[in-house]
Design a protein around this motif. Structure first.
Motif, mmCIF file in Angstrom:
data_model
loop_
_atom_site.group_PDB
_atom_site.id
_atom_site.type_symbol
_atom_site.label_atom_id
_atom_site.label_comp_id
_atom_site.label_asym_id
_atom_site.label_seq_id
_atom_site.Cartn_x
_atom_site.Cartn_y
_atom_site.Cartn_z
ATOM 1 N N GLU A 61 0.809 -1.217 0.000
ATOM 2 C CA GLU A 61 0.000 0.000 0.000
ATOM 3 C C GLU A 61 0.843 1.269 0.000
ATOM 4 N N ALA A 62 0.196 2.364 -0.392
ATOM 5 C CA ALA A 62 0.857 3.651 -0.538
ATOM 6 C C ALA A 62 1.566 4.078 0.743
ATOM 7 N N ALA A 63 2.825 4.473 0.583
ATOM 8 C CA ALA A 63 3.626 4.980 1.692
ATOM 9 C C ALA A 63 4.107 6.381 1.336
ATOM 10 N N ALA A 64 4.007 7.287 2.285
ATOM 11 C CA ALA A 64 4.372 8.682 2.034
ATOM 12 C C ALA A 64 5.890 8.849 1.992
ATOM 13 N N PRO A 65 6.396 9.612 1.012
ATOM 14 C CA PRO A 65 7.839 9.821 0.922
ATOM 15 C C PRO A 65 8.351 10.949 1.811
ATOM 16 N N ALA A 161 13.246 10.114 -4.356
ATOM 17 C CA ALA A 161 14.452 9.314 -4.568
ATOM 18 C C ALA A 161 14.954 8.725 -3.250
ATOM 19 N N ASP A 162 14.943 9.536 -2.182
ATOM 20 C CA ASP A 162 15.367 9.035 -0.880
ATOM 21 C C ASP A 162 14.431 7.933 -0.386
ATOM 22 N N ALA A 163 13.122 8.118 -0.607
ATOM 23 C CA ALA A 163 12.147 7.101 -0.191
ATOM 24 C C ALA A 163 12.388 5.792 -0.929
ATOM 25 N N ALA A 164 12.751 5.872 -2.202
ATOM 26 C CA ALA A 164 13.045 4.665 -2.962
ATOM 27 C C ALA A 164 14.266 3.947 -2.389
ATOM 28 N N ARG A 165 15.291 4.695 -2.036
ATOM 29 C CA ARG A 165 16.471 4.079 -1.407
ATOM 30 C C ARG A 165 16.084 3.423 -0.084
ATOM 31 N N ASN A 166 15.230 4.109 0.683
ATOM 32 C CA ASN A 166 14.774 3.534 1.948
ATOM 33 C C ASN A 166 14.003 2.237 1.721
ATOM 34 N N ALA A 167 13.203 2.202 0.658
ATOM 35 C CA ALA A 167 12.428 0.991 0.361
ATOM 36 C C ALA A 167 13.347 -0.190 0.076
ATOM 37 N N ILE A 208 3.278 16.941 -17.727
ATOM 38 C CA ILE A 208 3.838 15.621 -17.411
ATOM 39 C C ILE A 208 5.262 15.728 -16.868
ATOM 40 N N ARG A 209 5.834 16.921 -16.897
ATOM 41 C CA ARG A 209 7.250 17.072 -16.558
ATOM 42 C C ARG A 209 7.544 16.614 -15.133
ATOM 43 N N PHE A 210 6.723 17.016 -14.155
ATOM 44 C CA PHE A 210 6.996 16.648 -12.772
ATOM 45 C C PHE A 210 6.993 15.136 -12.602
ATOM 46 N N ALA A 211 6.000 14.456 -13.152
ATOM 47 C CA ALA A 211 5.941 13.003 -13.047
ATOM 48 C C ALA A 211 7.179 12.358 -13.656
ATOM 49 N N VAL A 212 7.572 12.820 -14.818
ATOM 50 C CA VAL A 212 8.740 12.248 -15.490
ATOM 51 C C VAL A 212 10.003 12.486 -14.665
ATOM 52 N N GLU A 213 10.133 13.682 -14.088
ATOM 53 C CA GLU A 213 11.331 13.983 -13.301
ATOM 54 C C GLU A 213 11.370 13.162 -12.013
ATOM 55 N N VAL A 214 10.210 12.922 -11.401
ATOM 56 C CA VAL A 214 10.172 12.060 -10.216
ATOM 57 C C VAL A 214 10.619 10.645 -10.584
ATOM 58 N N ARG A 216 12.360 9.612 -13.127
ATOM 59 C CA ARG A 216 13.777 9.588 -13.508
ATOM 60 C C ARG A 216 14.664 9.579 -12.266
ATOM 61 N N ALA A 217 14.355 10.422 -11.284
ATOM 62 C CA ALA A 217 15.171 10.493 -10.076
ATOM 63 C C ALA A 217 15.125 9.181 -9.304
ATOM 64 N N VAL A 218 13.953 8.566 -9.232
ATOM 65 C CA VAL A 218 13.817 7.286 -8.546
ATOM 66 C C VAL A 218 14.613 6.202 -9.277
ATOM 67 N N ALA A 219 14.519 6.185 -10.608
ATOM 68 C CA ALA A 219 15.264 5.205 -11.396
ATOM 69 C C ALA A 219 16.767 5.405 -11.252
ATOM 70 N N GLN A 220 17.199 6.649 -11.181
ATOM 71 C CA GLN A 220 18.621 6.917 -10.983
ATOM 72 C C GLN A 220 19.076 6.490 -9.599
ATOM 73 N N ALA A 221 18.160 6.544 -8.618
ATOM 74 C CA ALA A 221 18.521 6.214 -7.243
ATOM 75 C C ALA A 221 18.665 4.717 -7.024
ATOM 76 N N ILE A 222 17.787 3.906 -7.627
ATOM 77 C CA ILE A 222 17.774 2.467 -7.295
ATOM 78 C C ILE A 222 17.872 1.564 -8.518
#
Length: 402
Positions: A61-65, A161-167, A208-214, A216-222
């Motif tokens: 389920e959804a977890a807040a970043p 991106a930090d939340a993805a690393r935490n996951a 769509i820019r914000f979604a794409v940038e989020v 991208r940052a998550v993909a770069q992180a993990i």
């Protein structure tokens, strides 16, 4: 349904990036409000998810970043050490039961309240949620969110991106970025909740820019093969309205499919079972909410998306769950090109859903009154399994309701 074993493509093994899945059934992310007030998952959540480890994949389920991204009371989060430790106990329980998990990352944006997070919600524009919102003291009118500055946007991207690393540190195989159902990323994409006139508002390519940038940052992180994205084309949840769905989603999917994550070699396309998949630096999957194979937008997305496609079938929002739990609708979507099928309420009410599908056994009906806000095990971890149901059938000599 009858107790007659069935053959279904839903039961076939599949792959998702580097993961081998025992079947094509995915447990969809389901907000249940069973975390602590501090966003830390507890023992009850470990039991709940471990019970459902037979799914090919669980999307938790959804977890807040971050704190301001919290939506409702008792929503789990993934932005501090205690929350990571709580989720680690969940993933360990699921892994011991033979399962695999991704974690959905969700920022509520204007879907929030100071009584829930202690903070004024933020959003692309100062347009409030057009409905009340649940708080610890009951439903209250929504508040006007603070319009995000460019600094807020960049800070939120970093928080994802930090939340993805935490996951990953918590033991998840990957994350799903929630860009659907009227939450923050969707608020940027929808024309009625985004009235900005800067580089994040106006034409489709800006919205769509914000979604794409989020993403991208998550993909770069993990790493991209640990990242999925959830979308809801044409969805109107939480007051969003898309005036240009047919233009919005092809542009978004194209941008996500060609996203530059900085990991590995450029993506390469390979043939597989009549469709194509992309190996290399591509995202793990795209997840369509309430997918309908008869809608042109589904066909366009399938045609242009080169990686795994997860489809959550449209089963009628607010109505009763079909007696087969969505099996027939899922099989139609597989025939239409989906790779995996995500079911929500069927998994909620049937911890052993895969076994029930395989056996052709009847399903438990969801008890909707315990879905959210009630807390506790009732309607959460107390649904009977097929073994218990079959024991009652053998004893009574006839099929008892389960």
């Amino acid at each position: 349904m009858t107790n007659t074993p069935v053959t279904s493509r839903l039961l076939e093994p599949a792959t998702l990036g580097r993961l081998n899945l025992p079947n094509r059934l995915v447990m969809a992310p389901l907000t249940r409000n069973r975390a602590g007030a501090d966003g830390v998952p507890g023992t009850l959540m470990s039991t709940y998810y471990a019970q459902r480890a037979g799914a090919g994949l669980i999307i938790a389920e959804a977890a807040a970043p971050n704190p301001v991204g919290q939506t409702y009371p008792n929503i789990p989060a993934i932005h501090n050490e205690a929350q990571v430790a709580g989720w680690r106990r969940v993933t360990e329980a699921v892994r011991q039961a033979g399962g695999r998990m991704f974690l959905q990352l969700q920022h509520g944006g204007r879907v929030g309240h100071p009584d829930n997070s202690g903070l004024v919600p933020i959003a692309p524009s100062p347009i409030p949620l057009p409905e009340t919102i649940h708080t610890p003291s009951g439903r209250q009118p929504s508040v006007v969110p603070r319009e995000m500055s460019v600094y807020d946007i960049q800070a939120t991207i970093a928080d994802f991106a930090d939340a993805a690393r935490n996951a990953i540190a918590a033991g998840f195989e990957g994350v799903e970025v929630h860009a659907a159902n009227g939450h923050l990323l969707h608020q940027f994409m929808a024309s009625n909740s985004n009235r900005r006139n800067d580089a994040y508002g106006g034409p489709v390519e800006h919205r769509i820019r914000f979604a794409v940038e989020v993403v991208r940052a998550v993909a770069q992180a993990i790493g991209p093969q640990r990242v999925g994205v959830r979308i809801s084309p044409g969805g109107v949840f939480n007051g969003v309205r898309e005036d240009d769905t047919d233009a919005l989603y092809p542009a978004l999917v194209k941008a996500l499919d060609g996203i530059d994550s900085g990991w590995g070699e450029p993506a390469r396309t390979e043939e597989r079972s009549g469709s194509t998949t992309t190996a290399g630096a591509t995202l793990a999957y795209l997840h369509i909410v309430f997918a309908d194979p008869d809608q042109p937008v589904f066909a366009r997305i399938r045609e242009s998306w080169s990686s795994t496609l997860i489809a959550n079938p449209a089963l009628g929002w607010g109505g009763p769950l079909p007696v087969d739990g969505g099996r027939a609708a899922g099989e139609r979507l597989l025939e239409a090109g989906a790779d995996l099928i995500a079911l929500g309420r069927a998994f909620l009410a049937n911890p052993d859903l895969v076994e029930r599908v395989r056996a052709g056994a009847p399903l438990n009906a969801p008890r909707d009154e315990y879905f959210m806000y009630t807390g506790g095990a009732t309607g959460y971890t107390d649904y009977p399994t097929l073994t218990a149901a079959q024991r009652r059938i053998d004893t009574a000599g006839s099929q008892a309701p389960v």
